[in-house]
Design a protein around this motif. Structure first.
Motif, PDB file in Angstrom:
ATOM      1  N   MET A   1       0.846  -1.171   0.000  1.00 11.35           N
ATOM      2  CA  MET A   1       0.000   0.000   0.000  1.00 11.35           C
ATOM      3  C   MET A   1       0.896   1.240   0.000  1.00 11.35           C
ATOM      4  SD  MET A   1      -2.763   1.238   2.825  1.00 11.35           S
ATOM      5  CE  MET A   1      -4.250   0.569   2.139  1.00 11.35           C
ATOM      6  N   ALA A   2       0.598   2.178  -0.843  1.00  6.49           N
ATOM      7  CA  ALA A   2       1.383   3.410  -0.942  1.00  6.49           C
ATOM      8  C   ALA A   2       1.032   4.358   0.201  1.00  6.49           C
ATOM      9  CB  ALA A   2       1.112   4.096  -2.280  1.00  6.49           C
ATOM     10  N   ALA A   3       2.036   5.071   0.657  1.00  2.55           N
ATOM     11  CA  ALA A   3       1.808   6.059   1.716  1.00  2.55           C
ATOM     12  C   ALA A   3       0.941   7.193   1.194  1.00  2.55           C
ATOM     13  CB  ALA A   3       3.134   6.604   2.217  1.00  2.55           C
ATOM     14  N   ARG A   4       0.165   7.768   2.054  1.00  3.62           N
ATOM     15  CA  ARG A   4      -0.691   8.895   1.712  1.00  3.62           C
ATOM     16  C   ARG A   4       0.180  10.079   1.310  1.00  3.62           C
ATOM     17  NH1 ARG A   4      -5.940  10.634   4.454  1.00  3.62           N
ATOM     18  NH2 ARG A   4      -5.670   8.613   5.399  1.00  3.62           N
ATOM     19  N   LYS A   5      -0.111  10.702   0.198  1.00  6.76           N
ATOM     20  CA  LYS A   5       0.590  11.904  -0.215  1.00  6.76           C
ATOM     21  C   LYS A   5      -0.018  13.098   0.504  1.00  6.76           C
ATOM     22  CE  LYS A   5       1.705  10.252  -4.817  1.00  6.76           C
ATOM     23  NZ  LYS A   5       1.587  10.490  -6.259  1.00  6.76           N
ATOM     24  N   CYS A   6       0.840  13.909   1.121  1.00  8.20           N
ATOM     25  CA  CYS A   6       0.298  15.082   1.786  1.00  8.20           C
ATOM     26  C   CYS A   6       1.393  16.107   2.020  1.00  8.20           C
ATOM     27  CB  CYS A   6      -0.421  14.711   3.083  1.00  8.20           C
ATOM     28  SG  CYS A   6       0.544  14.726   4.577  1.00  8.20           S
ATOM     29  N   SER A   7       0.984  17.344   2.167  1.00  7.06           N
ATOM     30  CA  SER A   7       1.924  18.440   2.365  1.00  7.06           C
ATOM     31  C   SER A   7       2.623  18.372   3.716  1.00  7.06           C
ATOM     32  CB  SER A   7       1.202  19.783   2.208  1.00  7.06           C
ATOM     33  OG  SER A   7       0.739  19.908   0.884  1.00  7.06           O
ATOM     34  N   ILE A   8       1.991  17.770   4.712  1.00 12.63           N
ATOM     35  CA  ILE A   8       2.652  17.617   6.008  1.00 12.63           C
ATOM     36  C   ILE A   8       3.876  16.723   5.846  1.00 12.63           C
ATOM     37  CG2 ILE A   8       2.448  16.718   8.354  1.00 12.63           C
ATOM     38  CD1 ILE A   8      -0.532  17.526   8.260  1.00 12.63           C
ATOM     39  N   ALA A   9       3.714  15.598   5.158  1.00 14.38           N
ATOM     40  CA  ALA A   9       4.841  14.692   4.918  1.00 14.38           C
ATOM     41  C   ALA A   9       5.933  15.392   4.115  1.00 14.38           C
ATOM     42  CB  ALA A   9       4.367  13.435   4.196  1.00 14.38           C
ATOM     43  N   ASN A  10       5.532  16.168   3.118  1.00 17.54           N
ATOM     44  CA  ASN A  10       6.516  16.891   2.302  1.00 17.54           C
ATOM     45  C   ASN A  10       7.276  17.911   3.136  1.00 17.54           C
ATOM     46  OD1 ASN A  10       5.573  15.423   0.121  1.00 17.54           O
ATOM     47  ND2 ASN A  10       4.262  17.069  -0.628  1.00 17.54           N
ATOM     48  N   ALA A  11       6.576  18.629   4.000  1.00 16.40           N
ATOM     49  CA  ALA A  11       7.225  19.622   4.863  1.00 16.40           C
ATOM     50  C   ALA A  11       8.169  18.945   5.849  1.00 16.40           C
ATOM     51  CB  ALA A  11       6.180  20.447   5.604  1.00 16.40           C
ATOM     52  N   LEU A  12       7.736  17.829   6.425  1.00 16.19           N
ATOM     53  CA  LEU A  12       8.585  17.122   7.382  1.00 16.19           C
ATOM     54  C   LEU A  12       9.846  16.579   6.727  1.00 16.19           C
ATOM     55  CD1 LEU A  12       5.923  15.272   9.545  1.00 16.19           C
ATOM     56  CD2 LEU A  12       7.361  17.223  10.205  1.00 16.19           C
ATOM     57  N   ALA A  13       9.788  16.273   5.444  1.00 14.35           N
ATOM     58  CA  ALA A  13      10.979  15.810   4.739  1.00 14.35           C
ATOM     59  C   ALA A  13      12.061  16.896   4.710  1.00 14.35           C
ATOM     60  CB  ALA A  13      10.618  15.383   3.313  1.00 14.35           C
ATOM     61  N   VAL A  14      11.651  18.151   4.822  1.00 19.39           N
ATOM     62  CA  VAL A  14      12.602  19.270   4.805  1.00 19.39           C
ATOM     63  C   VAL A  14      12.968  19.717   6.214  1.00 19.39           C
ATOM     64  CG1 VAL A  14      12.963  21.671   4.054  1.00 19.39           C
ATOM     65  CG2 VAL A  14      11.746  20.058   2.567  1.00 19.39           C
ATOM     66  N   ILE A  15      11.980  19.896   7.097  1.00 22.04           N
ATOM     67  CA  ILE A  15      12.244  20.511   8.407  1.00 22.04           C
ATOM     68  C   ILE A  15      11.941  19.607   9.597  1.00 22.04           C
ATOM     69  CG2 ILE A  15      11.832  22.847   7.565  1.00 22.04           C
ATOM     70  CD1 ILE A  15       9.092  22.606   9.147  1.00 22.04           C
ATOM     71  N   GLY A  16      11.461  18.409   9.363  1.00 20.56           N
ATOM     72  CA  GLY A  16      10.936  17.592  10.444  1.00 20.56           C
ATOM     73  C   GLY A  16      11.951  16.781  11.207  1.00 20.56           C
ATOM     74  N   ALA A  50      25.006  19.129   8.014  1.00 19.80           N
ATOM     75  CA  ALA A  50      24.105  18.459   7.068  1.00 19.80           C
ATOM     76  C   ALA A  50      22.709  19.068   7.115  1.00 19.80           C
ATOM     77  CB  ALA A  50      24.039  16.960   7.373  1.00 19.80           C
ATOM     78  N   ARG A  51      22.203  19.362   8.313  1.00 19.03           N
ATOM     79  CA  ARG A  51      20.862  19.946   8.432  1.00 19.03           C
ATOM     80  C   ARG A  51      20.822  21.355   7.849  1.00 19.03           C
ATOM     81  NH1 ARG A  51      21.228  15.401   9.508  1.00 19.03           N
ATOM     82  NH2 ARG A  51      19.986  14.205  10.979  1.00 19.03           N
ATOM     83  N   LEU A  52      21.834  22.158   8.123  1.00 18.97           N
ATOM     84  CA  LEU A  52      21.881  23.514   7.564  1.00 18.97           C
ATOM     85  C   LEU A  52      21.983  23.469   6.040  1.00 18.97           C
ATOM     86  CD1 LEU A  52      24.183  25.213  10.204  1.00 18.97           C
ATOM     87  CD2 LEU A  52      21.747  25.687   9.825  1.00 18.97           C
ATOM     88  N   ARG A  53      22.784  22.551   5.526  1.00 18.49           N
ATOM     89  CA  ARG A  53      22.917  22.408   4.075  1.00 18.49           C
ATOM     90  C   ARG A  53      21.563  22.078   3.442  1.00 18.49           C
ATOM     91  NH1 ARG A  53      27.363  20.106   4.284  1.00 18.49           N
ATOM     92  NH2 ARG A  53      26.645  18.000   4.750  1.00 18.49           N
ATOM     93  N   LYS A  54      20.814  21.181   4.080  1.00 16.85           N
ATOM     94  CA  LYS A  54      19.495  20.802   3.567  1.00 16.85           C
ATOM     95  C   LYS A  54      18.533  21.992   3.608  1.00 16.85           C
ATOM     96  CE  LYS A  54      16.082  17.153   3.984  1.00 16.85           C
ATOM     97  NZ  LYS A  54      15.768  15.892   4.686  1.00 16.85           N
ATOM     98  N   LEU A  55      18.553  22.764   4.691  1.00 13.71           N
ATOM     99  CA  LEU A  55      17.683  23.933   4.794  1.00 13.71           C
ATOM    100  C   LEU A  55      18.027  24.980   3.733  1.00 13.71           C
ATOM    101  CD1 LEU A  55      17.520  24.186   8.681  1.00 13.71           C
ATOM    102  CD2 LEU A  55      15.656  23.502   7.141  1.00 13.71           C
ATOM    103  N   VAL A  56      19.302  25.115   3.421  1.00  8.84           N
ATOM    104  CA  VAL A  56      19.719  26.032   2.351  1.00  8.84           C
ATOM    105  C   VAL A  56      19.261  25.493   0.997  1.00  8.84           C
ATOM    106  CG1 VAL A  56      21.723  26.989   1.136  1.00  8.84           C
ATOM    107  CG2 VAL A  56      21.642  27.044   3.644  1.00  8.84           C
TER     108      VAL A  56
END
Length: 145
Positions: A1-16, A50-56
């Motif tokens: 089963m595929a994971a639910r697509k959502c903006s919360i998951a997308n945001a957490l991939a960057v800042i979570g 690594a986290r700062l690089r990702k945020l940039v």
């Protein structure tokens, strides 16, 4: 089963991640240099880098050079980073209420001088939104019943 697509998951991939959020807290508080951020978050240098690089990379922060020899940079919030401040305030407010014992260790102050408390407000009517007063009506372009 595929994971639910959502903006919360997308945001957490960057800042979570803990160190990303704590780095954003520090930059929001004016601590823009790597050593300051590392000291105030307790993150190891390699993880913080690594986290700062990702945020940039994702446009949440940008690097600005403040010294030429040797080249040194500081981190500055972009528009996307500044728009995360209510999220940080809300997360802190939640932590103060449900996790932190005793008085709040930090307090944000509004420009008017009052202690800041974050509230979600309807952009249409201007009324505060209480828990349970909203519902999901569209998920991935599909109306919900």
């Amino acid at each position: 089963m595929a994971a639910r697509k959502c903006s919360i998951a997308n945001a957490l991939a960057v800042i979570g991640e803990r160190w990303s959020l704590l780095a954003l807290r520090e930059v929001s508080l004016g601590q823009r240099r790597f050593d300051q951020i590392a000291a105030n978050t307790g993150a190891s240098r390699d993880i913080l880098a690594a986290r700062l690089r990702k945020l940039v990379e994702h446009g949440v922060l940008r690097k600005e050079q403040y010294e030429e020899h040797p080249p040194r940079y500081e981190y500055v919030l972009t528009e996307a980073g500044r728009e995360l401040q209510p999220i940080l305030h809300g997360l802190m407010q939640w932590g103060d209420r449900y996790v932190t014992e005793g008085p709040a260790p930090t307090v944000w102050e509004h420009a008017c001088g009052a202690e800041l408390h974050t509230t979600t407000v309807c952009a249409h009517c201007g009324q505060p939104v209480q828990p349970g007063e909203s519902k999901l009506v569209r998920l991935g372009g599909v109306p919900q019943g």
